[in-house]
Design a protein around this motif. Sequence first.
Motif, PDB file in Angstrom:
ATOM      1  N   GLY A  55      -4.051  80.576 -21.749  1.00  8.72           N
ATOM      2  CA  GLY A  55      -3.712  79.324 -22.417  1.00  8.72           C
ATOM      3  C   GLY A  55      -4.622  78.986 -23.578  1.00  8.72           C
ATOM      4  O   GLY A  55      -4.548  77.889 -24.140  1.00  8.72           O
ATOM      5  N   GLU A  56      -5.448  79.946 -23.950  1.00  3.14           N
ATOM      6  CA  GLU A  56      -6.366  79.710 -25.073  1.00  3.14           C
ATOM      7  C   GLU A  56      -5.725  80.184 -26.376  1.00  3.14           C
ATOM      8  O   GLU A  56      -4.616  80.701 -26.388  1.00  3.14           O
ATOM      9  CB  GLU A  56      -7.674  80.465 -24.811  1.00  3.14           C
ATOM     10  N   ASN A  57      -6.451  80.027 -27.460  1.00  7.67           N
ATOM     11  CA  ASN A  57      -6.000  80.540 -28.769  1.00  7.67           C
ATOM     12  C   ASN A  57      -4.557  80.152 -29.067  1.00  7.67           C
ATOM     13  O   ASN A  57      -3.681  80.998 -29.243  1.00  7.67           O
ATOM     14  CB  ASN A  57      -6.152  82.055 -28.838  1.00  7.67           C
ATOM     15  N   ILE A  58      -4.306  78.869 -29.132  1.00 14.86           N
ATOM     16  CA  ILE A  58      -2.975  78.330 -29.401  1.00 14.86           C
ATOM     17  C   ILE A  58      -2.792  78.145 -30.902  1.00 14.86           C
ATOM     18  O   ILE A  58      -3.659  77.591 -31.582  1.00 14.86           O
ATOM     19  CB  ILE A  58      -2.783  76.993 -28.677  1.00 14.86           C
ATOM     20  N   TYR A  59      -1.651  78.623 -31.392  1.00 15.94           N
ATOM     21  CA  TYR A  59      -1.330  78.504 -32.812  1.00 15.94           C
ATOM     22  C   TYR A  59       0.108  78.027 -32.972  1.00 15.94           C
ATOM     23  O   TYR A  59       0.951  78.287 -32.115  1.00 15.94           O
ATOM     24  CB  TYR A  59      -1.511  79.844 -33.530  1.00 15.94           C
ATOM     25  N   TYR A  60       0.370  77.371 -34.099  1.00 15.34           N
ATOM     26  CA  TYR A  60       1.709  76.857 -34.394  1.00 15.34           C
ATOM     27  C   TYR A  60       2.088  77.183 -35.836  1.00 15.34           C
ATOM     28  O   TYR A  60       1.236  77.265 -36.724  1.00 15.34           O
ATOM     29  CB  TYR A  60       1.762  75.336 -34.220  1.00 15.34           C
ATOM     30  N   GLY A  61       3.390  77.318 -36.048  1.00 14.83           N
ATOM     31  CA  GLY A  61       3.919  77.415 -37.399  1.00 14.83           C
ATOM     32  C   GLY A  61       3.831  76.053 -38.079  1.00 14.83           C
ATOM     33  O   GLY A  61       3.857  75.009 -37.411  1.00 14.83           O
TER      34      GLY A  61
ATOM     35  N   GLY B  24       3.487  90.570 -49.807  1.00 19.27           N
ATOM     36  CA  GLY B  24       2.756  89.397 -49.361  1.00 19.27           C
ATOM     37  C   GLY B  24       1.571  89.089 -50.246  1.00 19.27           C
ATOM     38  O   GLY B  24       1.674  89.216 -51.470  1.00 19.27           O
ATOM     39  N   SER B  25       0.472  88.713 -49.613  1.00 20.17           N
ATOM     40  CA  SER B  25      -0.717  88.338 -50.363  1.00 20.17           C
ATOM     41  C   SER B  25      -1.971  88.777 -49.608  1.00 20.17           C
ATOM     42  O   SER B  25      -1.890  89.357 -48.526  1.00 20.17           O
ATOM     43  CB  SER B  25      -0.727  86.830 -50.582  1.00 20.17           C
ATOM     44  N   SER B  26      -3.124  88.435 -50.186  1.00 19.03           N
ATOM     45  CA  SER B  26      -4.392  88.837 -49.574  1.00 19.03           C
ATOM     46  C   SER B  26      -4.640  88.138 -48.238  1.00 19.03           C
ATOM     47  O   SER B  26      -5.415  88.635 -47.413  1.00 19.03           O
ATOM     48  CB  SER B  26      -5.545  88.556 -50.527  1.00 19.03           C
ATOM     49  N   SER B  27      -3.998  87.002 -48.024  1.00 17.22           N
ATOM     50  CA  SER B  27      -4.235  86.267 -46.777  1.00 17.22           C
ATOM     51  C   SER B  27      -3.386  86.786 -45.627  1.00 17.22           C
ATOM     52  O   SER B  27      -3.595  86.398 -44.477  1.00 17.22           O
ATOM     53  CB  SER B  27      -3.976  84.772 -46.970  1.00 17.22           C
ATOM     54  N   ASN B  28      -2.420  87.639 -45.935  1.00 14.04           N
ATOM     55  CA  ASN B  28      -1.586  88.165 -44.852  1.00 14.04           C
ATOM     56  C   ASN B  28      -1.579  89.702 -44.872  1.00 14.04           C
ATOM     57  O   ASN B  28      -2.465  90.332 -44.268  1.00 14.04           O
ATOM     58  CB  ASN B  28      -0.184  87.563 -44.860  1.00 14.04           C
ATOM     59  N   ILE B  29      -0.655  90.306 -45.572  1.00  6.35           N
ATOM     60  CA  ILE B  29      -0.553  91.767 -45.557  1.00  6.35           C
ATOM     61  C   ILE B  29      -1.845  92.422 -46.039  1.00  6.35           C
ATOM     62  O   ILE B  29      -2.259  93.455 -45.524  1.00  6.35           O
ATOM     63  CB  ILE B  29       0.650  92.237 -46.394  1.00  6.35           C
ATOM     64  N   GLY B  94      -3.949  84.602 -42.312  1.00  2.00           N
ATOM     65  CA  GLY B  94      -5.223  83.997 -41.972  1.00  2.00           C
ATOM     66  C   GLY B  94      -5.407  82.594 -42.537  1.00  2.00           C
ATOM     67  O   GLY B  94      -6.135  81.788 -41.972  1.00  2.00           O
ATOM     68  N   SER B  95      -4.733  82.285 -43.622  1.00  2.00           N
ATOM     69  CA  SER B  95      -4.833  80.934 -44.201  1.00  2.00           C
ATOM     70  C   SER B  95      -3.973  79.955 -43.430  1.00  2.00           C
ATOM     71  O   SER B  95      -4.382  78.826 -43.152  1.00  2.00           O
ATOM     72  CB  SER B  95      -4.403  80.958 -45.669  1.00  2.00           C
ATOM     73  N   LEU B  96      -2.772  80.358 -43.071  1.00  2.00           N
ATOM     74  CA  LEU B  96      -1.855  79.506 -42.330  1.00  2.00           C
ATOM     75  C   LEU B  96      -2.175  79.509 -40.842  1.00  2.00           C
ATOM     76  O   LEU B  96      -1.733  78.601 -40.113  1.00  2.00           O
ATOM     77  CB  LEU B  96      -0.410  79.981 -42.537  1.00  2.00           C
ATOM     78  N   ARG B  97      -2.919  80.493 -40.396  1.00  2.00           N
ATOM     79  CA  ARG B  97      -3.232  80.659 -38.973  1.00  2.00           C
ATOM     80  C   ARG B  97      -1.942  80.702 -38.150  1.00  2.00           C
ATOM     81  O   ARG B  97      -1.758  79.986 -37.150  1.00  2.00           O
ATOM     82  CB  ARG B  97      -4.184  79.587 -38.476  1.00  2.00           C
ATOM     83  N   SER B  98      -1.028  81.532 -38.608  1.00  2.00           N
ATOM     84  CA  SER B  98       0.236  81.707 -37.903  1.00  2.00           C
ATOM     85  C   SER B  98       0.832  83.058 -38.291  1.00  2.00           C
ATOM     86  O   SER B  98       0.427  83.672 -39.281  1.00  2.00           O
ATOM     87  CB  SER B  98       1.230  80.600 -38.248  1.00  2.00           C
ATOM     88  N   VAL B  99       1.801  83.495 -37.495  1.00  2.00           N
ATOM     89  CA  VAL B  99       2.579  84.680 -37.851  1.00  2.00           C
ATOM     90  C   VAL B  99       3.580  84.283 -38.926  1.00  2.00           C
ATOM     91  O   VAL B  99       4.145  83.182 -38.893  1.00  2.00           O
ATOM     92  CB  VAL B  99       3.312  85.235 -36.615  1.00  2.00           C
ATOM     93  N   VAL B 100       3.786  85.159 -39.886  1.00  3.35           N
ATOM     94  CA  VAL B 100       4.791  84.927 -40.921  1.00  3.35           C
ATOM     95  C   VAL B 100       5.742  86.124 -40.969  1.00  3.35           C
ATOM     96  O   VAL B 100       5.320  87.269 -40.743  1.00  3.35           O
ATOM     97  CB  VAL B 100       4.149  84.689 -42.308  1.00  3.35           C
ATOM     98  N   PHE B 101       7.000  85.824 -41.238  1.00  3.29           N
ATOM     99  CA  PHE B 101       8.021  86.864 -41.343  1.00  3.29           C
ATOM    100  C   PHE B 101       8.587  86.896 -42.761  1.00  3.29           C
ATOM    101  O   PHE B 101       8.554  85.895 -43.484  1.00  3.29           O
ATOM    102  CB  PHE B 101       9.186  86.576 -40.384  1.00  3.29           C
ATOM    103  N   GLY B 102       9.133  88.055 -43.118  1.00  2.00           N
ATOM    104  CA  GLY B 102       9.919  88.139 -44.328  1.00  2.00           C
ATOM    105  C   GLY B 102      11.287  87.541 -44.075  1.00  2.00           C
ATOM    106  O   GLY B 102      11.662  87.277 -42.931  1.00  2.00           O
TER     107      GLY B 102
END
Lengths: 121, 110
Positions: A55-61, B24-29, B94-102
Amino acid sequence: EVQLVESGGGLVQPGGSLRLSCAASGFTFSSYVMSWVRQAPGKGLEWVSGLGGSGENIYYGDSVRGRFTISRDNSKNTLYLHMSSLGAEDTALYYCAKIASSGHYEVADYWGQGTLVIVSS
Amino acid sequence: QSVLTQPPSVSAAPGQRVTISCSGSSSNIGTYYVSWYQQFPGTAPKLLIHENDKRPAGIPDRFSGSKSGTSATLGITGLQTGDEADYYCGTWDGSLRSVVFGGGSKLTVL
């Protein structure tokens, strides 16, 4: 065999709330990062949220941060997504995904079949 | 508007080779690994490539991945009609701190 079964989707009014569940089996649930990914009708994939095995390291879009909350109950092998302040833009098929052993959040090696959320009055 | 840019559609003849780009960019790919997914209509996505160029068990070696700088490429050789699907790239930002998709690329095998 890994199985992920989502439930809890349905029709909800704008501004309403909903909780999605994902029942997992076939692997040691508590050892894996889990994520939610959604797909609006006719659109591409959008990552919603992810969290670590404990349950750690939680991230959101960006589009859901502050409105959605991800959680898990390892005793029940279940992942949850609590969604609030829902808008039409949240209408989508919501997938539960298991993240590979590397722990890299972008590597979803198993997916459920999804549960449909429709936000409409 | 997706963070990662893919061509909306690509096409090639059966037996040929096709490549799908993901920019992408330096913050992702530019910093993190890239994954690729295949999705047929009405089904869940399937992992094709992870960590830029690694294939999960069961994925044929007709599928390959590569990364250079802030771009990644999925290659498919020996195209079959059964390869017609939507393909998505994904990575951590790394900037958005999230997964991003095309935005996804629809492959048509002519």
